[in-house]
Design an enzyme around this catalytic site. Structure first.
Site, PDB file in Angstrom:
ATOM      1  N   THR A 192       1.378   6.410  13.764  1.00 21.38           N
ATOM      2  CA  THR A 192       0.710   5.426  12.905  1.00 21.38           C
ATOM      3  C   THR A 192       1.261   4.028  13.199  1.00 21.38           C
ATOM      4  O   THR A 192       0.500   3.050  13.235  1.00 21.38           O
ATOM      5  CB  THR A 192       0.915   5.781  11.416  1.00 21.38           C
ATOM      6  OG1 THR A 192       0.519   7.134  11.219  1.00 21.38           O
ATOM      7  CG2 THR A 192       0.089   4.894  10.518  1.00 21.38           C
ATOM      8  N   GLY A 193       2.564   3.938  13.435  1.00 19.91           N
ATOM      9  CA  GLY A 193       3.183   2.647  13.758  1.00 19.91           C
ATOM     10  C   GLY A 193       2.539   2.014  14.978  1.00 19.91           C
ATOM     11  O   GLY A 193       2.281   0.807  15.019  1.00 19.91           O
TER      12      GLY A 193
ATOM     13  N   GLU B 204       9.909  15.022  16.075  1.00 16.42           N
ATOM     14  CA  GLU B 204      10.298  14.922  14.667  1.00 16.42           C
ATOM     15  C   GLU B 204       9.528  15.971  13.858  1.00 16.42           C
ATOM     16  O   GLU B 204       8.304  15.965  13.829  1.00 16.42           O
ATOM     17  CB  GLU B 204       9.970  13.523  14.140  1.00 16.42           C
ATOM     18  CG  GLU B 204      10.446  13.308  12.731  1.00 16.42           C
ATOM     19  CD  GLU B 204      10.223  11.882  12.228  1.00 16.42           C
ATOM     20  OE1 GLU B 204       9.103  11.375  12.395  1.00 16.42           O
ATOM     21  OE2 GLU B 204      11.163  11.293  11.670  1.00 16.42           O
TER      22      GLU B 204
ATOM     23  N   LYS C 193       0.841  -1.202   0.000  1.00 20.45           N
ATOM     24  CA  LYS C 193       0.000   0.000   0.000  1.00 20.45           C
ATOM     25  C   LYS C 193       0.872   1.246   0.000  1.00 20.45           C
ATOM     26  O   LYS C 193       1.504   1.585   0.994  1.00 20.45           O
ATOM     27  CB  LYS C 193      -0.912   0.038   1.238  1.00 20.45           C
ATOM     28  CG  LYS C 193      -1.993   1.091   1.078  1.00 20.45           C
ATOM     29  CD  LYS C 193      -2.446   1.718   2.357  1.00 20.45           C
ATOM     30  CE  LYS C 193      -1.803   3.016   2.710  1.00 20.45           C
ATOM     31  NZ  LYS C 193      -1.954   4.142   1.794  1.00 20.45           N
TER      32      LYS C 193
ATOM     33  N   GLU D 103       9.418   0.634  10.846  1.00 15.37           N
ATOM     34  CA  GLU D 103      10.537   1.569  10.654  1.00 15.37           C
ATOM     35  C   GLU D 103       9.939   2.960  10.814  1.00 15.37           C
ATOM     36  O   GLU D 103       9.187   3.414   9.950  1.00 15.37           O
ATOM     37  CB  GLU D 103      11.137   1.348   9.259  1.00 15.37           C
ATOM     38  CG  GLU D 103      12.583   1.766   9.190  1.00 15.37           C
ATOM     39  CD  GLU D 103      12.737   3.227   8.863  1.00 15.37           C
ATOM     40  OE1 GLU D 103      12.644   4.041   9.808  1.00 15.37           O
ATOM     41  OE2 GLU D 103      12.931   3.554   7.699  1.00 15.37           O
TER      42      GLU D 103
ATOM     43  N   GLY E  83       6.905   4.696   8.414  1.00 20.26           N
ATOM     44  CA  GLY E  83       6.146   5.937   8.511  1.00 20.26           C
ATOM     45  C   GLY E  83       6.265   6.529   9.905  1.00 20.26           C
ATOM     46  O   GLY E  83       7.238   6.264  10.619  1.00 20.26           O
TER      47      GLY E  83
ATOM     48  N   CYS F 263      13.605   9.881   7.475  1.00 21.47           N
ATOM     49  CA  CYS F 263      13.489   9.382   8.852  1.00 21.47           C
ATOM     50  C   CYS F 263      14.808   9.507   9.600  1.00 21.47           C
ATOM     51  O   CYS F 263      14.835   9.760  10.788  1.00 21.47           O
ATOM     52  CB  CYS F 263      13.000   7.947   8.854  1.00 21.47           C
ATOM     53  SG  CYS F 263      13.967   6.874   7.805  1.00 21.47           S
TER      54      CYS F 263
END
Ligand code: NDP
Length: 506
Positions: free
Chosen positions: A246-247, A399, A189, A264, A242, A298
């Protein structure tokens, strides 16, 4: 521009102007016909419409991958045959690299020189894993019995793979290449913002001859189709790159069938510069560390830790250099830094700049949108540097994922290490010094998965990629990345085939 744009889109499979997703070997629209507009981040223009998948589409893709792995021939495929397909895919990516990099620049905004690099890297990733597929993977064991004991690595099964917008095709390669080399079936996706190169990849996957259902490219919103992959009991593994938030939600969704999981996630990586470093090299990599891909990386070196005796001279030079970076449209050969991926992301980065000012950090340069017509239309933020920060400021801890560098100072090695480790993240880090023993001491104390000495950012398909702490779970790339798409099976063969006599034969 329009003609070039049409040329670039010509090889996507489209119906009524909508680029189609790729499920079970066929290109098709969303089950409800919905489509999403895809925007060029450099000028705000709609460049394409892409099928916006539904839960029903996700279910169809999962069923296709499931059938390909559990019922089709793919589950029993030979590593040699998979290697051939992956080598062929690498070759066709190389052949189409010019067109793919332009499509990537059109959709993501980053300068062509960056997307050209990404395309070559993506092809090499498929090539590396084509090679690895046929290499030895198991181990043999000396056990205290007349037994031959060994392990084999087998594919996990159906893999859901969710990727972000900052390296669209390269992230697709990082996910698909090891998974396919190991013999899994995949549902990839892409980000809803940047699906175009993944959809073009689907057409190359067809040309190369992968069996149907082995690779599915499912477009649509993360909370809809991405969540469906993470939650499905028919998906055996979920791999995600991402944001950390969300992780976390993907990890929660994955608990139903306790699927294997690789994450990751984000970072706030320290780039530590000692006073004895090579000055020009450290300046050069400090700029590259934060401004490559407009800071949307990242592993970006977003925290610059400078030894206090060097601070003023270093920041002065850094500001001079940052102010000269050419920001613009990725198709302009003069451009060194492109736009941010979306207006929403630009606004998020701007809100961090406001926060930094409100927190009392000193804005050394930047902090604004690009001036002029281009700046009005595209999502540009010029290179920004904050100094005089304190460790607990939000701009130091969180971040930002944009071209915003925060500078911290330290007195000695111990303080450098303490500050370097003082965030929830642990993805990457670097140290610049001409004292090689000190460089090693600092790196060994850094709680980070990817580190560099006297350089920043080099990434190799051959070496593991991933983070400590809240930067993720597991490693991608290299043999570690292959292992992450396998189960380990222990096999014991009795070499003395006779009854054991444990229970008496009365
Ligand atoms: P996300 O982490 O939300 O997006 C990454 C991928 O996850 C996309 O494909 C997205 O789909 C998908 N996704 C989103 N929500 C879900 C969900 N609930 N379940 C399953 N999949 C989901 O990144 P954002 O674009 O929102 O960026 C937010 C922040 O994340 C950035 O500001 C940055 O700090 C960080 N980030 C880190 C990256 C990295 O490389 N580590 C890459 C990108 C962002 P969709 O595109 O449809 O939303």
């Amino acid at each position: 521009m329009l003609t070039m744009q049409e040329d670039l889109l010509a090889d996507l499979r489209r119906e009524n102007g909508v680029a189609l997703m790729f499920v079970d070997g066929e290109f098709g629209p969303a089950s409800d016909g919905a489509a999403r507009e895809i925007v060029n981040p450099a000028n705000g223009e709609v460049i394409a419409r892409v099928a916006e998948g539904t839960i029903a589409d996700a279910d169809r893709a999962i069923a296709a991958a499931h059938a390909a792995f559990y019922k089709g021939p793919w589950g029993d495929s030979l590593a040699q045959d998979r290697a051939k397909l992956l080598n062929a895919l690498a070759a066709t990516i190389d052949e189409h690299a010019g067109e793919l990099s332009q499509l990537e620049t059109l959709n993501n905004g980053k300068p062509l020189r960056e997307t050209e690099y990404d395309m070559a890297d993506a092809a090499n990733c498929f090539r590396y894993y084509a090679g690895l597929a046929t290499k030895p993977h198991g181990q043999t064991f000396e056990v205290p019995a007349a037994s031959q004991s060994f392990t084999v690595r087998e594919p996990i099964g159906v893999c859901g793979q969710i990727i972000p917008w900052n390296y669209p095709l390269l992230m697709a390669a990082w996910k698909l290449a090891p998974a396919l080399a190991a013999g899994n079936a995949c549902i990839l996706k892409p980000s809803e913002l940047t699906p175009l190169t993944a959809l073009r990849l689907a057409t190359l996957i067809v040309d190369v001859g992968f069996p149907k259902g082995v690779v599915n490219i499912l477009t649509g919103a993360g909370p809809v189709v991405g969540h469906a992959l993470a939650a499905s009991a028919l998906v055996d593994k979920i791999a995600f790159t991402g944001g950390t938030k969300t992780g976390r939600s993907i990890m929660q969704a994955a608990t139903g069938n306790l699927k294997k999981i690789s994450l990751e996630l984000g970072g706030k990586s320290p780039n530590v510069v000692f006073a004895d470093a090579d000055f020009d090299t450290a300046i050069d990599y400090a700029l590259f560390g934060i401004y490559a891909n407009s800071g949307q990386v990242c592993s970006a070196g977003s925290r610059l830790l400078v030894q206090d005796s060097l601070h003023d001279r270093f920041v002065k030079r850094l500001v001079e250099r940052a102010n000269k970076i050419v920001v613009g449209d990725g198709f302009d050969p003069k451009t060194e830094m492109g736009p941010l991926v979306s207006r929403a992301h630009q606004e998020k980065v701007e809100s961090y700049i406001k926060t930094g000012i409100a927190e009392g950090a000193k804005l050394e340069c930047g902090g604004t949108r690009l001036e002029g017509d281009l700046g009005k239309r595209g999502n540009f933020i010029v290179p920004t540097i904050f100094s005089h920060t304190t460790p607990k400021m939000r701009i130091v801890q969180e971040e930002i994922f944009g071209p915003v560098l925060v500078v911290q100072t330290f007195a000695d090695e111990a303080e450098a290490i303490a500050l370097a480790n003082d965030t929830i993240y642990g993805l990457a880090g670097a140290v610049f010094t001409n004292d090689i023993a000190k460089a090693h001491r600092v790196i060994r104390k850094m709680r980070a998965g990817i580190t560099w000495i006297n350089t920043y950012h080099p990434t190799y398909n051959e070496a593991p990629w991933g983070g400590y702490k809240q930067s993720g779970i597991g490693r991608e790339l290299g043999t570690y990345g292959y292992d992450a798409y396998t189960e380990v099976k222990q096999i014991n063969v009795n070499l003395a085939v006779e009854p054991s006599g444990w229970f008496a034969d009365r």
